[in-house]
Design a protein around this motif. Sequence first.
Motif, PDB file in Angstrom:
ATOM      1  N   ASP B   4      65.102  45.417 -18.327  1.00 38.49           N
ATOM      2  CA  ASP B   4      63.844  46.098 -17.968  1.00 38.49           C
ATOM      3  C   ASP B   4      62.586  45.229 -18.524  1.00 38.49           C
ATOM      4  N   ASP B   5      62.595  44.711 -19.744  1.00 40.19           N
ATOM      5  CA  ASP B   5      61.471  43.992 -20.228  1.00 40.19           C
ATOM      6  C   ASP B   5      61.358  42.724 -19.272  1.00 40.19           C
ATOM      7  N   THR B   6      62.466  42.177 -19.037  1.00 43.31           N
ATOM      8  CA  THR B   6      62.160  40.859 -18.188  1.00 43.31           C
ATOM      9  C   THR B   6      61.460  41.156 -17.003  1.00 43.31           C
ATOM     10  N   LEU B   7      62.103  42.213 -16.129  1.00 48.03           N
ATOM     11  CA  LEU B   7      61.436  42.973 -14.860  1.00 48.03           C
ATOM     12  C   LEU B   7      60.003  43.284 -15.017  1.00 48.03           C
ATOM     13  N   GLN B   8      59.600  43.661 -16.025  1.00 45.84           N
ATOM     14  CA  GLN B   8      58.240  44.052 -16.475  1.00 45.84           C
ATOM     15  C   GLN B   8      57.380  42.805 -16.494  1.00 45.84           C
ATOM     16  N   GLN B   9      57.783  41.914 -17.114  1.00 43.16           N
ATOM     17  CA  GLN B   9      56.883  40.685 -17.351  1.00 43.16           C
ATOM     18  C   GLN B   9      56.785  39.994 -16.015  1.00 43.16           C
ATOM     19  N   THR B  10      58.002  39.983 -15.439  1.00 45.50           N
ATOM     20  CA  THR B  10      58.234  39.393 -13.990  1.00 45.50           C
ATOM     21  C   THR B  10      57.051  40.002 -13.146  1.00 45.50           C
ATOM     22  N   LEU B  11      57.008  41.453 -13.080  1.00 45.39           N
ATOM     23  CA  LEU B  11      56.219  42.294 -12.123  1.00 45.39           C
ATOM     24  C   LEU B  11      54.930  42.067 -12.603  1.00 45.39           C
ATOM     25  N   GLY B  23      54.831  51.718 -17.797  1.00 45.85           N
ATOM     26  CA  GLY B  23      55.935  52.792 -17.525  1.00 45.85           C
ATOM     27  C   GLY B  23      56.947  52.418 -16.540  1.00 45.85           C
ATOM     28  N   LEU B  24      57.333  51.370 -16.491  1.00 45.37           N
ATOM     29  CA  LEU B  24      58.438  51.008 -15.538  1.00 45.37           C
ATOM     30  C   LEU B  24      59.850  52.018 -15.717  1.00 45.37           C
ATOM     31  N   THR B  25      60.177  52.596 -14.916  1.00 49.27           N
ATOM     32  CA  THR B  25      61.171  53.591 -14.674  1.00 49.27           C
ATOM     33  C   THR B  25      62.124  53.242 -13.473  1.00 49.27           C
ATOM     34  N   ARG B  26      63.590  53.426 -13.841  1.00 49.82           N
ATOM     35  CA  ARG B  26      64.314  53.095 -12.688  1.00 49.82           C
ATOM     36  C   ARG B  26      64.775  54.692 -12.079  1.00 49.82           C
ATOM     37  N   LEU B  27      64.603  54.819 -10.933  1.00 45.29           N
ATOM     38  CA  LEU B  27      64.712  56.073 -10.423  1.00 45.29           C
ATOM     39  C   LEU B  27      66.145  56.227  -9.989  1.00 45.29           C
ATOM     40  N   SER B  28      66.773  57.564  -9.939  1.00 42.86           N
ATOM     41  CA  SER B  28      68.206  57.549  -9.772  1.00 42.86           C
ATOM     42  C   SER B  28      68.664  57.366  -8.358  1.00 42.86           C
ATOM     43  N   GLY B  29      67.517  57.990  -7.343  1.00 46.82           N
ATOM     44  CA  GLY B  29      67.978  57.875  -6.058  1.00 46.82           C
ATOM     45  C   GLY B  29      68.276  56.423  -5.634  1.00 46.82           C
ATOM     46  N   GLY B  30      68.616  56.188  -4.257  1.00 48.15           N
ATOM     47  CA  GLY B  30      68.705  54.881  -3.608  1.00 48.15           C
ATOM     48  C   GLY B  30      69.771  53.890  -4.358  1.00 48.15           C
ATOM     49  N   ALA B  31      71.020  54.222  -4.323  1.00 50.29           N
ATOM     50  CA  ALA B  31      71.851  53.163  -4.845  1.00 50.29           C
ATOM     51  C   ALA B  31      71.866  51.925  -4.175  1.00 50.29           C
ATOM     52  N   SER B  32      71.549  51.826  -3.098  1.00 47.20           N
ATOM     53  CA  SER B  32      71.825  50.481  -2.244  1.00 47.20           C
ATOM     54  C   SER B  32      70.753  49.449  -2.513  1.00 47.20           C
ATOM     55  N   GLN B  33      69.409  49.804  -2.871  1.00 48.17           N
ATOM     56  CA  GLN B  33      68.335  49.174  -3.352  1.00 48.17           C
ATOM     57  C   GLN B  33      67.745  49.645  -4.499  1.00 48.17           C
ATOM     58  N   PRO B  56      68.421  43.982  -5.396  1.00 44.81           N
ATOM     59  CA  PRO B  56      69.074  43.835  -6.644  1.00 44.81           C
ATOM     60  C   PRO B  56      69.058  42.080  -7.074  1.00 44.81           C
ATOM     61  N   GLY B  57      68.697  41.642  -7.709  1.00 40.14           N
ATOM     62  CA  GLY B  57      68.756  40.200  -7.980  1.00 40.14           C
ATOM     63  C   GLY B  57      67.927  39.562  -7.206  1.00 40.14           C
ATOM     64  N   GLY B  58      67.011  40.097  -6.408  1.00 40.23           N
ATOM     65  CA  GLY B  58      65.900  39.556  -5.569  1.00 40.23           C
ATOM     66  C   GLY B  58      66.695  38.788  -4.537  1.00 40.23           C
ATOM     67  N   GLU B  99      58.789  35.127  -7.639  1.00 37.71           N
ATOM     68  CA  GLU B  99      59.450  35.398  -8.671  1.00 37.71           C
ATOM     69  C   GLU B  99      59.943  36.667  -9.210  1.00 37.71           C
ATOM     70  N   ALA B 100      59.388  37.873  -8.276  1.00 32.52           N
ATOM     71  CA  ALA B 100      59.743  38.980  -8.331  1.00 32.52           C
ATOM     72  C   ALA B 100      61.197  39.408  -7.361  1.00 32.52           C
ATOM     73  N   GLY B 101      61.532  38.478  -6.460  1.00 33.61           N
ATOM     74  CA  GLY B 101      62.493  38.403  -5.776  1.00 33.61           C
ATOM     75  C   GLY B 101      61.998  39.365  -4.472  1.00 33.61           C
ATOM     76  N   SER B 102      62.937  39.800  -3.451  1.00 41.72           N
ATOM     77  CA  SER B 102      62.248  40.503  -2.408  1.00 41.72           C
ATOM     78  C   SER B 102      62.147  41.679  -2.655  1.00 41.72           C
ATOM     79  N   ALA B 103      60.834  42.192  -2.494  1.00 42.80           N
ATOM     80  CA  ALA B 103      60.378  43.400  -3.038  1.00 42.80           C
ATOM     81  C   ALA B 103      59.057  43.996  -2.474  1.00 42.80           C
ATOM     82  N   TYR B 104      58.877  45.368  -2.467  1.00 43.77           N
ATOM     83  CA  TYR B 104      57.406  45.800  -2.076  1.00 43.77           C
ATOM     84  C   TYR B 104      56.932  46.893  -2.704  1.00 43.77           C
ATOM     85  N   LEU B 105      55.794  47.119  -2.770  1.00 43.46           N
ATOM     86  CA  LEU B 105      55.172  48.038  -3.671  1.00 43.46           C
ATOM     87  C   LEU B 105      54.510  49.376  -2.764  1.00 43.46           C
ATOM     88  N   MET B 106      54.704  50.512  -3.035  1.00 41.51           N
ATOM     89  CA  MET B 106      53.934  51.627  -2.157  1.00 41.51           C
ATOM     90  C   MET B 106      53.628  52.705  -2.892  1.00 41.51           C
TER      91      MET B 106
END
Lengths: 130, 332
Positions: B4-11, B23-33, B56-58, B99-106
């Motif tokens: 999580d720390d690594t992702l925090q820095q990357t993001l 406050g980066l928190t993994r949500l429970s829903g969405g098992a596929s992404q 996952p894994g970008g 560097e964050a991999g395939s991602a989007y923010l909403m």
Amino acid sequence: MMDQPSLAEIIRAVRTFLETKAIGELSGHTAFHARVAANALAIAEREVTQGPQADQNETARLKALLHLEGNLETLNRALCASIRAGAIALDDPQLKEHLTASTIAKVAIDQPAYSGLQIARSALTGASHP
Amino acid sequence: MTQDDTLQQTLQSALATLGAVSGLTRLSGGASQETWRLTLTTAERQSQTMILRRTPGGRPRPVSETAVTLDVEAQVLKACHQAGIPCPRVVWTAGPDSEAGSAYLMDYVPGETIPRKILRDPEFAEARKVLAHQCGVVLARIHAMPLSTLPDLNRMEAAGQLRQYRDIYDSYDYPHPVFELAFKWLEARLPESTDPCLVHGDFRNGNLMVGPEGLRAVLDWELVHMGNPAEDLGWICVNSWRFGQSQNTVGGFGSLESLLKGYAEAGGRAISPEEVRFWIAFGSLKWGIMCMTMYKAFETGADASVERAAIGRRASETEVDLLNIIYGTALT
């Protein structure tokens, strides 16, 4: 012959422990998974008590329906092949009766409170259940 | 340092132009992404809760044969939000090479998605009265999306999807006579080909963000495709998504009449209850095979959790629902 407690009693003891003691001490994901675990044990408990009779009834119906001998899995595979090949009509009354009875018995073990189970019992078998 | 720390820095470095990430928190829903919640604080000290979707894994590939890539998902969301459809606003995207991999923010849309709360809690009493109609309106607008504003999407009609799910079911080599019956029943009732439109693909109670006043946003767009609009209307009526409230055909909260009325009022084409019934049966069969698929992750050791094991025993609920449709008159 195994000694007491029976398998059903062992499962019930573990499930009761999870439900009345462990889950209350847990939180978040672990509590969620513990509830799933207790629910899985409830399925196992029902299968231990209801499963043998359900399997016996299902086997007997399949033998009569297919005019075949064999174990439950062999007979179910034969029924699948028969439906797929169109050898048995989808609205065959004996097929309907068999699938309804087998599925009701299955869901009664997997999820006795499932809404669709009550619907099937009253609408498909004509029996009235609370 | 944790993952999580690594992702925090990357993001943090990827989102530097937008603000500070906390406050980066993994949500429970969405098992596929992967789905994360985070707080973004701008230079003007404005803090906002945001949702990050990330492969996952970008890696850019979709997680299943029927899901789209995150990049396509973001493009569809942007187009739909632009068209005024209630869904989260996408504020940032990153390709597979970032560097964050395939991602989007909403934007995070506040509200409730947990079906049993939506169906039982007193605060949603008013929402329950209007939700089915609102779902009809929103579905009509999704289905009316101009194709020119959308990325290329797979066309998936009933016949093709049935073949696809038949192949998946066959590959498991475990007998389900009721599924065989359902395949035959559906194959004999295939709808005529229609002009393809945007289909959400997972429009159901559980993927709707709801407030006390009603529907706020439609979530989980990873199964979007081109197809028959009646597919979406049937899926939200599948009994598994009524969460015990079978008498309320639509999501456990409303009537099919309300759904179809809202759909027609917003310009959707005429869809008969019989057509919806086909797609409810189709949806039950699909969900039953999805339960088998999720159990397979346990069997192969990919996911050893008790949840993955136990979900295999939910296939039988779809069997009893299929029998209620095929042999009974219930479920619409």
